[in-house]
Design an enzyme around this catalytic site. Structure first.
Site, PDB file in Angstrom:
ATOM      1  CE1 TYR A  33      -3.515  -2.630   0.715  1.00  0.00           C
ATOM      2  CE2 TYR A  33      -4.623  -0.609   1.349  1.00  0.00           C
ATOM      3  CZ  TYR A  33      -4.677  -1.936   0.998  1.00  0.00           C
ATOM      4  OH  TYR A  33      -5.888  -2.565   0.929  1.00  0.00           O
ATOM      5  CG  ASP A  40     -13.691  -6.941   2.494  1.00  0.00           C
ATOM      6  OD1 ASP A  40     -13.395  -6.250   3.484  1.00  0.00           O
ATOM      7  OD2 ASP A  40     -14.185  -6.469   1.444  1.00  0.00           O
ATOM      8  CE  LYS A  74       1.925 -17.834  -2.640  1.00  0.00           C
ATOM      9  NZ  LYS A  74       1.022 -18.987  -2.772  1.00  0.00           N
ATOM     10  CG  ASP A 110      -8.133  -4.639   1.922  1.00  0.00           C
ATOM     11  OD1 ASP A 110      -9.077  -4.197   2.607  1.00  0.00           O
ATOM     12  OD2 ASP A 110      -8.081  -4.540   0.681  1.00  0.00           O
ATOM     13  CG  ASP A 116      -2.013 -20.250  -1.498  1.00  0.00           C
ATOM     14  OD1 ASP A 116      -1.508 -20.217  -0.351  1.00  0.00           O
ATOM     15  OD2 ASP A 116      -1.498 -20.876  -2.440  1.00  0.00           O
TER      16      ASP A 116
END
Ligand code: IPM
Ligand code: MG
Length: 373
Positions: free
Chosen positions: A143, A250, A190, A246, A222
């Site tokens: 970001y 959700d 990851k 983020d 994942d």
């Protein structure tokens, strides 16, 4: 009488509507407890671009820095989403605010309200008793790394970087939270591909020696995306970098039945900001259908953070009661939906009556004849 200064940044879309209900709830809290809230409103997001040519005007930042906490609504506008060339974007306002206030830890708790186990598209057996909290790093990673778009617009990049300090400070908070809960911390990364993820693992491993009572586990992002909805109960405290956090939060909100229920606290050394995790939902703006509970639950997190535990608990209890009585917006019950303002009214009314020992007459809610106007 304690005076608490709150910067109020309603923002775009449904932001102002949910914030209005949160202020209503704080009004009720101040009627029954010895605290007074002083609100200072600031412009942010698309509204600030249209009005002041800047998604985060200096004046807004000043208001935030001079407050005990910031209450944030939502940000974003389709006008900018559909224009990839726009130089100014509403989201820059929120990102700059997080950075300027040093809000490095974004805390997103997920609890299941018993009466809502049927509201999630996931099976009841899968989600029942889920209780997790996500610690998302908020002011670094992809970001905030260097960004570039070539003039011809054929090539662009965003850099993801982390340093020890940025990982350490949020990792300590997450370990401490795990210690007070079920003593399990899961790092989502990851590390099979990314250098930054390997750094996260190394540093978390080192820190874990200071928290011998907490079990540290790792999961690739994942796989985490799958596990979060397959076996959500396995998670206690989840720690992750900015963008993974983020996305995973959700996704996790689906377990609770609606993204309109998930609050968050963004914490730094000096400042703190409280906002629902949902966005500005422009399609719903002005219709009175937005769920105000994520914002109201963010208020509860704010009160707790400021040390007003009893006040925080009464807000949480009010929300739980209102949900258990079926007084919810259409995202949770399309057949018998209440408006944004009605839900806020019920929460506020519960709080007002909570000290009288006689709670509000919820029979009226069930038959749709609220006595509240
Ligand atoms: C969130 C939002 C923001 C983010 C956007 C609006 C910039 O999605 O708070 O989760 O990506 O952090
Ligand atoms: Mg998000």
């Amino acid at each position: 009488m304690n005076e608490i200064k709150i910067a109020v940044l309603p923002g775009d879309g449904i932001g102002p509507e949910v914030i209005k209900e949160s202020l209503k709830v704080l009004g009720a809290v101040s009627e029954i407890y010895a605290c007074k809230f002083l609100f200072n409103e600031g412009l942010v997001g698309a509204k600030a671009i249209f009005n002041a040519g800047n998604p985060l005007p200096d004046e807004t930042l000043e208001i935030c820095k001079n407050s005990d906490a910031v209450l944030f609504g939502a940000i974003g506008d389709p006008h900018f989403d559909n224009d990839p060339k726009a130089k100014l974007r509403p989201e820059q306002g929120l990102l700059k605010l997080r950075k300027e206030l040093g809000l490095f830890a974004n805390i997103r708790p997920l609890k299941i309200f018993d009466t809502l186990v049927e509201s999630s598209p996931l099976k009841k057996e899968v989600i029942k008793d889920t209780d997790m909290v996500i610690y998302r790093e908020l002011i670094s990673g992809i970001y905030f790394g260097e960004k570039f778009t070539e003039e011809q617009g054929e090539y662009a990049y965003d850099v993801c970087s982390y340093n020890r300090f940025e990982i350490q400070r949020i990792a300590h908070l997450a370990f401490q939270a795990a210690r007070k809960r079920r003593k399990k911390l899961t790092l989502i990364d990851k590390a099979n591909v990314l250098d930054t993820s390997r750094l996260w693992r190394k540093i978390c491993q080192e820190i874990s020696h200071q928290y011998a009572d907490v079990t540290l586990e790792y999961i690739f992002v994942d796989n985490a995306a799958m596990q979060v909805i397959l076996h959500p109960k396995q998670f206690d405290v989840v720690l992750t970098e900015n963008m993974f956090g983020d996305i995973i939060s959700d996704e996790a909100s689906v377990i609770g039945g609606s993204i309109g229920l998930m609050p968050s606290a963004s914490i730094g050394e000096k400042y703190s900001l409280f906002e629902p995790i949902h966005g500005s939902y422009p399609q719903a703006a002005g219709k009175g259908i937005a769920n105000p509970l994520a914002s109201i639950l963010s208020v509860a997190m704010m009160l707790e953070h400021l040390g007003y535990d009893a006040e925080s608990r009464v807000v949480e209890k009010a929300v739980a009661t209102v949900i258990s009585k079926g007084c919810v917006t259409e995202d949770l019950n399309p057949e018998r939906a209440y408006s944004t303002a009605e839900v806020g009214d019920f929460v506020a009314e519960f709080i007002r009556n909570s000290q009288k020992g006689s709670y509000y007459n919820y029979e009226n809610i069930q038959i749709g004849k609220s006595t509240i106007v």
